[in-house]
Scaffold this motif. Structure first.
Motif, PDB file in Angstrom:
ATOM      1  N   LEU A 120       0.822  -1.210   0.000  1.00 43.90           N
ATOM      2  CA  LEU A 120       0.000   0.000   0.000  1.00 43.90           C
ATOM      3  C   LEU A 120       0.859   1.264   0.000  1.00 43.90           C
ATOM      4  N   GLU A 121       2.119   1.126   0.356  1.00 36.87           N
ATOM      5  CA  GLU A 121       3.061   2.247   0.312  1.00 36.87           C
ATOM      6  C   GLU A 121       3.522   2.426  -1.142  1.00 36.87           C
ATOM      7  N   PRO A 122       3.187   3.547  -1.772  1.00 38.46           N
ATOM      8  CA  PRO A 122       3.518   3.734  -3.192  1.00 38.46           C
ATOM      9  C   PRO A 122       5.014   3.692  -3.506  1.00 38.46           C
ATOM     10  N   SER A 123       5.842   4.078  -2.552  1.00 37.04           N
ATOM     11  CA  SER A 123       7.278   4.143  -2.815  1.00 37.04           C
ATOM     12  C   SER A 123       8.029   2.918  -2.287  1.00 37.04           C
ATOM     13  N   LEU A 124       7.334   1.802  -2.082  1.00 36.95           N
ATOM     14  CA  LEU A 124       7.953   0.590  -1.553  1.00 36.95           C
ATOM     15  C   LEU A 124       9.099   0.132  -2.456  1.00 36.95           C
ATOM     16  N   THR A 125      10.236  -0.167  -1.842  1.00 39.53           N
ATOM     17  CA  THR A 125      11.387  -0.693  -2.580  1.00 39.53           C
ATOM     18  C   THR A 125      11.711  -2.086  -2.057  1.00 39.53           C
ATOM     19  N   GLN A 174       8.985 -13.652 -11.163  1.00 37.87           N
ATOM     20  CA  GLN A 174       8.422 -12.319 -11.337  1.00 37.87           C
ATOM     21  C   GLN A 174       9.489 -11.278 -11.051  1.00 37.87           C
ATOM     22  N   HIS A 175       9.292 -10.091 -11.594  1.00 40.45           N
ATOM     23  CA  HIS A 175      10.112  -8.949 -11.208  1.00 40.45           C
ATOM     24  C   HIS A 175       9.492  -8.371  -9.941  1.00 40.45           C
ATOM     25  N   PHE A 176      10.275  -7.627  -9.196  1.00 40.88           N
ATOM     26  CA  PHE A 176       9.800  -7.076  -7.932  1.00 40.88           C
ATOM     27  C   PHE A 176       8.519  -6.254  -8.116  1.00 40.88           C
ATOM     28  N   PHE A 177       8.506  -5.359  -9.102  1.00 41.05           N
ATOM     29  CA  PHE A 177       7.341  -4.494  -9.266  1.00 41.05           C
ATOM     30  C   PHE A 177       6.110  -5.265  -9.744  1.00 41.05           C
ATOM     31  N   VAL A 198       4.767  -6.905  -6.533  1.00 43.83           N
ATOM     32  CA  VAL A 198       4.061  -5.943  -5.681  1.00 43.83           C
ATOM     33  C   VAL A 198       2.744  -5.525  -6.328  1.00 43.83           C
ATOM     34  N   ASN A 199       2.781  -5.254  -7.626  1.00 44.33           N
ATOM     35  CA  ASN A 199       1.564  -4.811  -8.317  1.00 44.33           C
ATOM     36  C   ASN A 199       0.480  -5.876  -8.336  1.00 44.33           C
ATOM     37  N   GLU A 200       0.871  -7.135  -8.300  1.00 45.65           N
ATOM     38  CA  GLU A 200      -0.124  -8.211  -8.233  1.00 45.65           C
ATOM     39  C   GLU A 200      -0.956  -8.088  -6.955  1.00 45.65           C
ATOM     40  N   TYR A 201      -0.294  -7.794  -5.846  1.00 43.46           N
ATOM     41  CA  TYR A 201      -1.019  -7.622  -4.577  1.00 43.46           C
ATOM     42  C   TYR A 201      -1.854  -6.348  -4.599  1.00 43.46           C
ATOM     43  N   ARG A 202      -1.355  -5.310  -5.223  1.00 41.22           N
ATOM     44  CA  ARG A 202      -2.119  -4.072  -5.343  1.00 41.22           C
ATOM     45  C   ARG A 202      -3.383  -4.295  -6.162  1.00 41.22           C
ATOM     46  N   SER A 260      -0.274   3.197 -15.067  1.00 38.10           N
ATOM     47  CA  SER A 260       0.348   1.980 -14.534  1.00 38.10           C
ATOM     48  C   SER A 260      -0.698   1.088 -13.851  1.00 38.10           C
ATOM     49  N   PHE A 261      -1.679   1.713 -13.217  1.00 36.54           N
ATOM     50  CA  PHE A 261      -2.758   0.937 -12.605  1.00 36.54           C
ATOM     51  C   PHE A 261      -3.556   0.183 -13.666  1.00 36.54           C
ATOM     52  N   HIS A 262      -3.959   0.886 -14.718  1.00 38.48           N
ATOM     53  CA  HIS A 262      -4.743   0.239 -15.778  1.00 38.48           C
ATOM     54  C   HIS A 262      -3.939  -0.863 -16.463  1.00 38.48           C
TER      55      HIS A 262
END
Length: 167
Positions: A76-81, A106-109, A112-116, A148-150
């Motif tokens: 949920l943190e947009p700047s998560l690294t 998977q790549h990191f992003f 993370v985006n899968e959970y988002r 990026s969301f779409h």
């Protein structure tokens, strides 16, 4: 005399430029700050396997990672690294990277985006949140931009968020 000084200076400059170019071609790591002796990450996956990382340990780490993502929702943190996530999990960054890249493929992003996207899907399904706009949802689940969301949403669901909500 003045012309000879210009010719000497020009020749010196040309020789220095040629020297730098030849150095760059023969030793590119000097100019890119890249050590050509570093091992590719695939080799690290093998090294980690050898260092007492059994199949069982790997499964436990992956399960720990997935449970952490669901329970604590760091995405949920947009700047998560990856560094921040590794710190929260108390595991080395390299090990986390190998887990995500080589064992989850998977790549990191993307990870993370899968959970988002999953979180966005639950909000979009929730009848009590019909008033919440897609724009509000994308910021709520950790995305920074509508595009990026779409893109991520369509990649995981084959639908746009609006079409998903209406179906």
């Amino acid at each position: 005399m003045f012309i000879w000084l210009h010719i000497l200076a020009g020749t010196s400059f040309l020789l220095a430029a040629c020297w730098f170019i030849l150095k760059a071609l023969n030793y590119p790591e000097l100019f890119r700050r890249i050590d050509s002796t570093l091992q590719p990450t695939k080799d690290f996956a093998d090294i980690l396997e050898v260092e007492n990382k059994t199949e069982e340990t790997k499964k436990i780490r992956i399960e720990q990672l997935k449970n952490f993502m669901v329970e604590k929702e760091p995405f949920l943190e947009p700047s998560l690294t990856i560094q921040e996530l590794a710190d929260q999990l108390n595991i080395p960054v390299r090990e986390l990277s190998v887990l995500i890249n080589h064992h989850l493929n998977q790549h990191f992003f993307d990870f993370v985006n899968e959970y988002r996207v999953k979180k966005a899907m639950t909000i979009l399904r929730d009848a009590s949140k019909k008033e919440v706009t897609v724009l509000e949802i994308l910021y709520e689940v950790g995305f920074n931009s509508k595009s990026s969301f779409h893109t991520s949403f369509k990649k995981h669901t084959n639908q746009t968020p609006t079409a998903f909500r209406n179906s």
